[in-house]
Scaffold this motif. Sequence first.
Motif, PDB file in Angstrom:
ATOM      1  N   TRP A 260      -5.832  53.551 110.793  1.00 61.48           N
ATOM      2  CA  TRP A 260      -4.542  53.047 111.399  1.00 61.48           C
ATOM      3  C   TRP A 260      -5.252  52.269 113.017  1.00 61.48           C
ATOM      4  O   TRP A 260      -4.271  51.459 113.737  1.00 61.48           O
ATOM      5  CB  TRP A 260      -3.586  52.933 111.005  1.00 61.48           C
ATOM      6  N   LYS A 261      -5.600  53.197 113.778  1.00 59.49           N
ATOM      7  CA  LYS A 261      -5.741  53.010 114.814  1.00 59.49           C
ATOM      8  C   LYS A 261      -6.576  51.602 114.951  1.00 59.49           C
ATOM      9  O   LYS A 261      -6.288  51.103 116.231  1.00 59.49           O
ATOM     10  CB  LYS A 261      -5.543  53.993 115.762  1.00 59.49           C
ATOM     11  N   GLU A 262      -7.525  52.245 114.422  1.00 55.91           N
ATOM     12  CA  GLU A 262      -9.030  51.391 114.852  1.00 55.91           C
ATOM     13  C   GLU A 262      -8.291  50.131 113.638  1.00 55.91           C
ATOM     14  O   GLU A 262      -8.766  48.599 114.460  1.00 55.91           O
ATOM     15  CB  GLU A 262      -9.501  52.027 113.457  1.00 55.91           C
ATOM     16  N   PHE A 263      -7.750  50.303 112.882  1.00 54.28           N
ATOM     17  CA  PHE A 263      -7.256  48.265 112.368  1.00 54.28           C
ATOM     18  C   PHE A 263      -6.767  48.152 113.039  1.00 54.28           C
ATOM     19  O   PHE A 263      -6.712  46.580 113.155  1.00 54.28           O
ATOM     20  CB  PHE A 263      -6.464  49.573 110.868  1.00 54.28           C
ATOM     21  N   PHE A 264      -5.751  47.826 113.937  1.00 53.31           N
ATOM     22  CA  PHE A 264      -4.875  47.265 114.895  1.00 53.31           C
ATOM     23  C   PHE A 264      -5.528  47.486 116.327  1.00 53.31           C
ATOM     24  O   PHE A 264      -5.026  46.063 116.757  1.00 53.31           O
ATOM     25  CB  PHE A 264      -3.302  47.969 115.226  1.00 53.31           C
ATOM     26  N   THR A 265      -6.139  47.162 116.627  1.00 49.42           N
ATOM     27  CA  THR A 265      -7.781  47.699 117.399  1.00 49.42           C
ATOM     28  C   THR A 265      -7.975  45.749 117.292  1.00 49.42           C
ATOM     29  O   THR A 265      -8.252  44.654 117.910  1.00 49.42           O
ATOM     30  CB  THR A 265      -8.740  48.051 117.502  1.00 49.42           C
ATOM     31  N   GLY A 269      -0.841  40.772 117.574  1.00 46.56           N
ATOM     32  CA  GLY A 269       0.908  40.998 118.669  1.00 46.56           C
ATOM     33  C   GLY A 269       0.123  42.557 119.343  1.00 46.56           C
ATOM     34  O   GLY A 269      -0.859  42.992 119.637  1.00 46.56           O
ATOM     35  N   GLU A 270       1.649  43.071 119.675  1.00 44.64           N
ATOM     36  CA  GLU A 270       1.161  43.260 120.924  1.00 44.64           C
ATOM     37  C   GLU A 270       1.725  45.063 120.637  1.00 44.64           C
ATOM     38  O   GLU A 270       1.213  45.994 120.161  1.00 44.64           O
ATOM     39  CB  GLU A 270       2.612  43.258 121.888  1.00 44.64           C
ATOM     40  N   TYR A 271       3.540  45.337 120.571  1.00 45.71           N
ATOM     41  CA  TYR A 271       3.966  46.203 119.897  1.00 45.71           C
ATOM     42  C   TYR A 271       4.219  46.681 118.964  1.00 45.71           C
ATOM     43  O   TYR A 271       3.526  47.287 117.987  1.00 45.71           O
ATOM     44  CB  TYR A 271       5.359  46.838 120.771  1.00 45.71           C
ATOM     45  N   GLU A 272       4.550  44.902 118.330  1.00 47.57           N
ATOM     46  CA  GLU A 272       4.653  44.853 116.406  1.00 47.57           C
ATOM     47  C   GLU A 272       3.178  44.201 116.222  1.00 47.57           C
ATOM     48  O   GLU A 272       3.562  43.648 117.083  1.00 47.57           O
ATOM     49  CB  GLU A 272       5.247  44.886 115.473  1.00 47.57           C
ATOM     50  N   ARG A 273       2.979  44.532 115.335  1.00 46.80           N
ATOM     51  CA  ARG A 273       1.677  43.577 115.052  1.00 46.80           C
ATOM     52  C   ARG A 273       1.358  43.508 113.357  1.00 46.80           C
ATOM     53  O   ARG A 273       1.398  43.960 112.471  1.00 46.80           O
ATOM     54  CB  ARG A 273       0.098  44.191 115.420  1.00 46.80           C
ATOM     55  N   VAL A 274       0.451  42.183 112.780  1.00 46.42           N
ATOM     56  CA  VAL A 274       0.249  42.289 111.712  1.00 46.42           C
ATOM     57  C   VAL A 274      -1.294  42.219 111.607  1.00 46.42           C
ATOM     58  O   VAL A 274      -1.712  41.642 112.907  1.00 46.42           O
ATOM     59  CB  VAL A 274       1.099  40.439 111.444  1.00 46.42           C
ATOM     60  N   PRO A 275      -1.513  41.765 110.110  1.00 51.43           N
ATOM     61  CA  PRO A 275      -3.235  42.166 109.849  1.00 51.43           C
ATOM     62  C   PRO A 275      -3.629  40.541 110.367  1.00 51.43           C
ATOM     63  O   PRO A 275      -2.645  39.556 110.715  1.00 51.43           O
ATOM     64  CB  PRO A 275      -2.791  41.959 108.667  1.00 51.43           C
ATOM     65  N   LEU A 276      -4.836  40.734 111.324  1.00 52.06           N
ATOM     66  CA  LEU A 276      -5.522  39.666 110.854  1.00 52.06           C
ATOM     67  C   LEU A 276      -6.661  38.622 110.401  1.00 52.06           C
ATOM     68  O   LEU A 276      -7.769  40.377 109.776  1.00 52.06           O
ATOM     69  CB  LEU A 276      -6.314  39.918 112.594  1.00 52.06           C
ATOM     70  N   LEU A 277      -7.040  37.525 109.994  1.00 46.16           N
ATOM     71  CA  LEU A 277      -7.736  37.354 108.631  1.00 46.16           C
ATOM     72  C   LEU A 277      -9.031  37.428 108.884  1.00 46.16           C
ATOM     73  O   LEU A 277      -9.431  36.963 110.289  1.00 46.16           O
ATOM     74  CB  LEU A 277      -7.118  35.809 108.050  1.00 46.16           C
ATOM     75  N   SER A 278     -10.034  38.124 108.358  1.00 48.35           N
ATOM     76  CA  SER A 278     -11.201  37.705 108.468  1.00 48.35           C
ATOM     77  C   SER A 278     -11.905  37.254 108.069  1.00 48.35           C
ATOM     78  O   SER A 278     -11.907  38.389 106.192  1.00 48.35           O
ATOM     79  CB  SER A 278     -11.422  39.589 109.370  1.00 48.35           C
ATOM     80  N   PRO A 279     -13.323  36.579 107.648  1.00 46.89           N
ATOM     81  CA  PRO A 279     -14.033  36.181 106.461  1.00 46.89           C
ATOM     82  C   PRO A 279     -15.129  38.884 106.196  1.00 46.89           C
ATOM     83  O   PRO A 279     -15.610  37.858 104.349  1.00 46.89           O
ATOM     84  CB  PRO A 279     -15.340  35.685 107.346  1.00 46.89           C
ATOM     85  N   LYS A 280     -14.251  38.930 106.509  1.00 45.07           N
ATOM     86  CA  LYS A 280     -14.801  40.293 106.383  1.00 45.07           C
ATOM     87  C   LYS A 280     -14.674  41.254 105.137  1.00 45.07           C
ATOM     88  O   LYS A 280     -14.548  41.863 104.003  1.00 45.07           O
ATOM     89  CB  LYS A 280     -15.540  41.494 106.786  1.00 45.07           C
TER      90      LYS A 280
END
Length: 536
Positions: A260-265, A269-280
Amino acid sequence: MYSASEMAGSQGNDAYLRNALSKYQYPDLAQRDILQAFSHFKDLRPNVDSFVFNDGNRKELLCLAGTIPVTYKGTIYNIPVCVWLLETHPYNPPVVNVKPTATMQIKPGQYVDANGRVYLPFLFEWRHPQSDLLGLIQIMCIIFGETPPVFTKKAEGPTPRAGCPQGGLSYPLYMHPVIPSLPTPSPLSPPTNAAPLWHTPVRSQPKTTIVALHRSTIQQDMLSLFMEPTIIDMKLMVTFIGEKGADGQGLSRDAYCAFWKEFFTSACGEYERVPLLSPKYGQDEWKAVGRILLKGYIDCGVYPLQLSLAFSVAVIFGERSVSSDMLLQSFRMYLPEADRKVVDKALCGEVLDEDEQDDLLDLLSRVGCNSIPKKEHMRNTVLRMAHKELIQEPKYALDAMAETVCGQLQMLFPDVQKLRLMYENKTPTARKVINLLNCTPANKEQSDAFGYLKQFIKGLDNAMLKKFLRYFTGADLICTSHIDISFNRMVGLARAPQAHTCGPLIELPCTYRSYTELRQEFMAILESDYLKMDIV
C-alpha cells in the motif's frame, strides 16, 4: 517425571512454565518464546522429562509435546512431535523429534532420520532473536506437508511400505560448540488430551502457501500473486528474498503495508487518496488490488487508512451510501493543507483575499466553474467537485474492486458506521500505542527503561509514530492487541532495541542511563532505511 497437569492445576501454563524454567539461564525469554508458540499451536503442552545425553548423563529439561497440524494432499493430519529446550534456550536451538505411536512408523528422509530426529536448515542457522519456536514449528508444518515423516504400519506387522528408506541418515550436528553433548530424548508417551494423530484425518483447512517477495518490486509481486481469485482461500506465509525471519503474521503485515505504501505513491490526493487510473492497470489488475484489500484485512487486520473513506464506502456499500457530509470531509482530507483552508473559509462564507480567490478558482475549474459561486451555492459546488475527484475519476477501479470484495467486506462491516469506527480505531495515537505495551518491570533498571520508552512514544509526531509501529509490529497502523516488552542487558555498540514483529515483541535494553540515550538509539533506527534490516 512430573506432568503439566499435576503441577499447573488452575494456574495454567504460565505458573507451570515459571517453575519448569527456574533453572534455565534465560527463563523470561524462554517463557515468552514458548507462550508465543502455544498461542498458535494449541495441541502442544509443556512437560518436564529426563534427557539422556550421548555420554549417558541425564538432565531434567522442558519439552513441548503434542501434535502439529500438517496439510498432506489437501487433508489436515496431526504429527506427534516433541521439542526439547536446552537450558540455554533461546540462544541455542532446540532438539526436535517426531514421536510415532504404536501404530505408526518413522519414514526417514532428508529432514528426519530413522530415530525420528529432525534436521532442518532453520536449526543449523538458529540465531536468537531472529529464530524462535513459532517460526520453527511453522516451517515443520510446511516441510512435513511435503514429505510426511511417519506413516501407518501395516496390520500384519511393522514392516515399512516398499520404497521407504531403511536405517538412519548421517547429518552434521547443529548444536553450538559450548554444548558438551547432544541429548537423545527418552521415550515419551503422547499427552492423553492430544489431538488425533497422523493416520487420523481432521477437518480440512486452507493449504499453506509460501510466498517469496522482493521489496524492490513488492507492488508487481503482490499484483501477480493476487491475480488468482483462489488466493483468498489460501493460508499465506511470507518471506522476503534476501532477508531473514519467519512469518508469524509480522512479515505478512509488513508485506501488505509495503504494497500500500508503494501503491499510494502514484495515487491521487494528500492525506486521503484514491486510485489513479493507469493504462498498465486493466480490470484484472484492479480486481487483484481488491483482493489485496480484502485478504490483508481478513488475515492481518491491515486496512489502508490512506484510502479515502468515501471511496471505501462506495466500494463496499455502493455510491449511494456516501453521505454528503462524508464526501465533503473526505474531500477536505484529499486536498493539500493550503487548498483545504481556502475551501473551509469559502464554505463558512468568510472573505477571501486575492490570492485565496485565485486558489479557489483553480480548484473550481476542475468542474468547469470559472467564477466563484455565491455563498448559498458554494457547498453544492464543492460537493460536485468532491464527487468528481473521489468517485467519478476512479470509477473504473472502484467498480472492479467492488465486484471482487464488496460481499465479503459487507459481512465484516454491516454498516457504514462500523467501517468508520474501524478507521478511527486503527489510526495510531501516542496514547493508543502506549496502551498496547505489555510490560512488567522486575527492577528499577527495567522500570526506568520502560519509562523512557513511554516518554519517547509521547514525543513522536504522526509520521514517526507510524514508523515506530511499522518497525516493531510490521504495520503502520494498529493491527495488534498488544506489544510485549522484554529486557536484555546489551551494552556498547551491540546495544539496540530488537524487533520481533510476529509477537509483536520489543526486546528493550535496560542499560540506558538516561532518556537521551534511548531516544538517540531509537531515532537512529526510525530515521534509517530499517526495512532492509533483519526484522523478525
